[in-house]
Write a protein that holds these residues in place. Structure first.
Motif, short mmCIF file in Angstrom:
data_model
loop_
_atom_site.label_atom_id
_atom_site.label_comp_id
_atom_site.label_asym_id
_atom_site.label_seq_id
_atom_site.Cartn_x
_atom_site.Cartn_y
_atom_site.Cartn_z
N GLY A 86 -6.81 -7.96 44.53
CA GLY A 86 -8.22 -8.22 44.80
C GLY A 86 -9.07 -8.13 43.54
N ALA A 87 -10.20 -7.45 43.68
CA ALA A 87 -11.16 -7.34 42.56
C ALA A 87 -11.04 -6.01 41.84
CB ALA A 87 -12.57 -7.53 43.11
N LEU A 88 -9.91 -5.34 42.02
CA LEU A 88 -9.76 -3.99 41.43
C LEU A 88 -10.09 -3.95 39.95
CD1 LEU A 88 -6.43 -2.55 42.89
CD2 LEU A 88 -8.80 -2.09 43.60
N ARG A 89 -9.57 -4.91 39.21
CA ARG A 89 -9.75 -4.88 37.76
C ARG A 89 -11.24 -5.00 37.39
NH1 ARG A 89 -10.50 -7.78 33.46
NH2 ARG A 89 -10.94 -9.61 34.73
N ARG A 90 -11.91 -5.87 38.12
CA ARG A 90 -13.34 -6.07 37.82
C ARG A 90 -14.20 -4.91 38.31
NH1 ARG A 90 -11.78 -10.87 39.98
NH2 ARG A 90 -13.03 -10.69 41.88
N ARG A 96 -9.13 -1.32 34.40
CA ARG A 96 -9.41 -2.51 33.59
C ARG A 96 -8.17 -3.01 32.84
NH1 ARG A 96 -15.14 -2.69 33.37
NH2 ARG A 96 -14.43 -2.87 35.50
N ASN A 97 -7.43 -2.07 32.28
CA ASN A 97 -6.26 -2.49 31.50
C ASN A 97 -4.96 -2.46 32.28
OD1 ASN A 97 -7.91 -2.75 29.23
ND2 ASN A 97 -7.81 -0.53 28.92
N ARG A 98 -4.99 -1.89 33.47
CA ARG A 98 -3.74 -1.72 34.20
C ARG A 98 -3.60 -2.70 35.35
NH1 ARG A 98 -2.61 3.65 36.51
NH2 ARG A 98 -4.80 4.15 36.44
N SER A 99 -4.68 -3.33 35.75
CA SER A 99 -4.61 -4.21 36.91
C SER A 99 -4.83 -5.65 36.47
CB SER A 99 -5.63 -3.77 37.95
OG SER A 99 -5.32 -4.37 39.18
N GLY A 132 -5.72 -3.31 47.24
CA GLY A 132 -6.81 -3.80 46.39
C GLY A 132 -7.61 -4.95 46.98
N GLY A 133 -6.96 -5.78 47.79
CA GLY A 133 -7.65 -6.94 48.35
C GLY A 133 -8.30 -6.68 49.70
N LEU A 134 -8.39 -5.42 50.12
CA LEU A 134 -9.02 -5.12 51.41
C LEU A 134 -10.52 -5.37 51.39
CD1 LEU A 134 -7.26 -1.77 52.47
CD2 LEU A 134 -7.22 -3.92 53.77
N THR A 135 -11.14 -5.03 50.25
CA THR A 135 -12.60 -5.16 50.15
C THR A 135 -12.96 -5.81 48.82
OG1 THR A 135 -12.90 -3.02 49.06
CG2 THR A 135 -12.98 -3.02 51.46
N GLU A 136 -14.13 -6.41 48.81
CA GLU A 136 -14.65 -6.91 47.54
C GLU A 136 -16.16 -6.72 47.59
OE1 GLU A 136 -13.11 -10.59 46.13
OE2 GLU A 136 -14.58 -10.66 44.49
N GLY A 137 -16.71 -6.15 46.52
CA GLY A 137 -18.15 -5.89 46.48
C GLY A 137 -18.60 -5.02 47.65
#
Ligand code: ZN
Length: 301
Positions: A86-90, A96-99, A132-137
């Protein structure tokens, strides 16, 4: 004039009929990591890993690590197993560096499924690349979905007792994005049926309550085994080697051996979240361990 180079082009969706079901594996994302060793088999000298890699014609120093959810349409329900990065990295400085950015929703769309079509999201375990893709924002990505979690897994992350140092942020993340879904969730035990023909199988070890799902239709059988095996060579040919991302290393080894044996003996098809795309294959027993045999055309006929 010579033709110009077009760059990489690789498949990201594989869909097939499986009895009365339709199933697809979807590449959410992939990363290239440095070195199979010491993350795998760190208790053995690096030279053993180099020999194993060379024998299998892979580079011990550069590893492709894919994230591949599975979606099952039973004809009555559309069931997604795990949600990618999902948006974990952002959204999380710590990752930031691991996803890596997830592409699951966009590729589900290419496969003809809208997020609103997903009836059930099953989370095999609580690690970031699965939730990670369960939620965004701050919003749920699958607005009409109900959720399925292994009861022990959900309880472990919710309570937050005995979380090892390397998983402290993982625990925070679970509390933030998964715990709020509890009122739309069902918590299952090994053996429980989550839909007709789909039942939970205990594969704990990699995480405290990780669950695989055995999918059966018209005599065809597929095991969605999550992270039972982390690498398509090492986990099979050296199942007893430890993996740094396994939360309980000894239990993970025992589970890996038990499930490899089961998949080989019962001749199951397997969907493995971190196996090379399309992440579908079979397990073959070999002289000192097992081998991952990627599907040929078995699922196309
Ligand atoms: Zn994983």
């Amino acid at each position: 004039m010579p033709a110009s180079m077009q760059g990489e082009l690789q498949p990201t969706i594989y869909r097939f009929k499986f009895g009365d079901f339709e199933i697809a594996t979807i590449l959410d994302s992939k990363v290239v990591r440095d070195g199979l060793h010491p993350s795998h088999g760190g208790e053995h000298p690096a030279s053993e890993m180099e020999a194993l890699a060379a024998a299998n014609r892979i580079d011990a120093k550069r590893v492709e690590h894919p994230f591949i959810p599975t979606i099952v349409n039973t004809g009555k329900q559309l069931i997604l197993f795990d949600t990618g990065n999902g948006a974990l990295r952002r959204e999380h400085e710590q990752l930031r560096n691991r996803s890596v950015d997830g592409h699951l929703v966009e590729r589900l769309g290419q496969a003809g499924y809208r997020p609103a079509d997903v009836d059930v999201v099953v989370i095999t375990h609580g690690h970031p690349d699965h939730i990670g893709g369960l939620t965004e924002g701050g919003k749920v990505v699958f607005p009409n979905a109900r959720y399925v979690f292994g009861a022990a897994e959900f309880d472990f992350w919710k309570r937050g007792e005995n979380v090892r140092e390397a998983r402290k942020f993982n625990r925070e993340l679970f509390v933030k994005i998964a715990v709020p879904l509890a009122d739309r969730a069902r918590f299952v035990q090994p053996g429980d049926e989550i839909a007709g023909g789909i039942r939970a199988v205990d594969v704990s070890g990699h995480s405290p309550g990780m669950m695989a799902y055995h999918v059966e239709s018209q005599g065809k059988r597929l095991l969605i085994w999550a992270d039972t095996c982390g690498h398509y060579v090492v986990s099979f040919q050296r199942p007893e080697w430890q993996l740094d991302v396994d939360d309980d290393k000894e239990k993970a080894v025992a589970t890996r051996k038990r499930i490899l044996d089961m998949a080989a003996t019962e001749k199951l098809f397997v969907a493995g979240y971190h196996m090379p795309f399309p992440a579908l294959g079979m397990v073959e027993k070999s002289a000192n361990g097992y081998r991952w045999v990627p599907v040929g055309y078995q699922l196309n006929l």
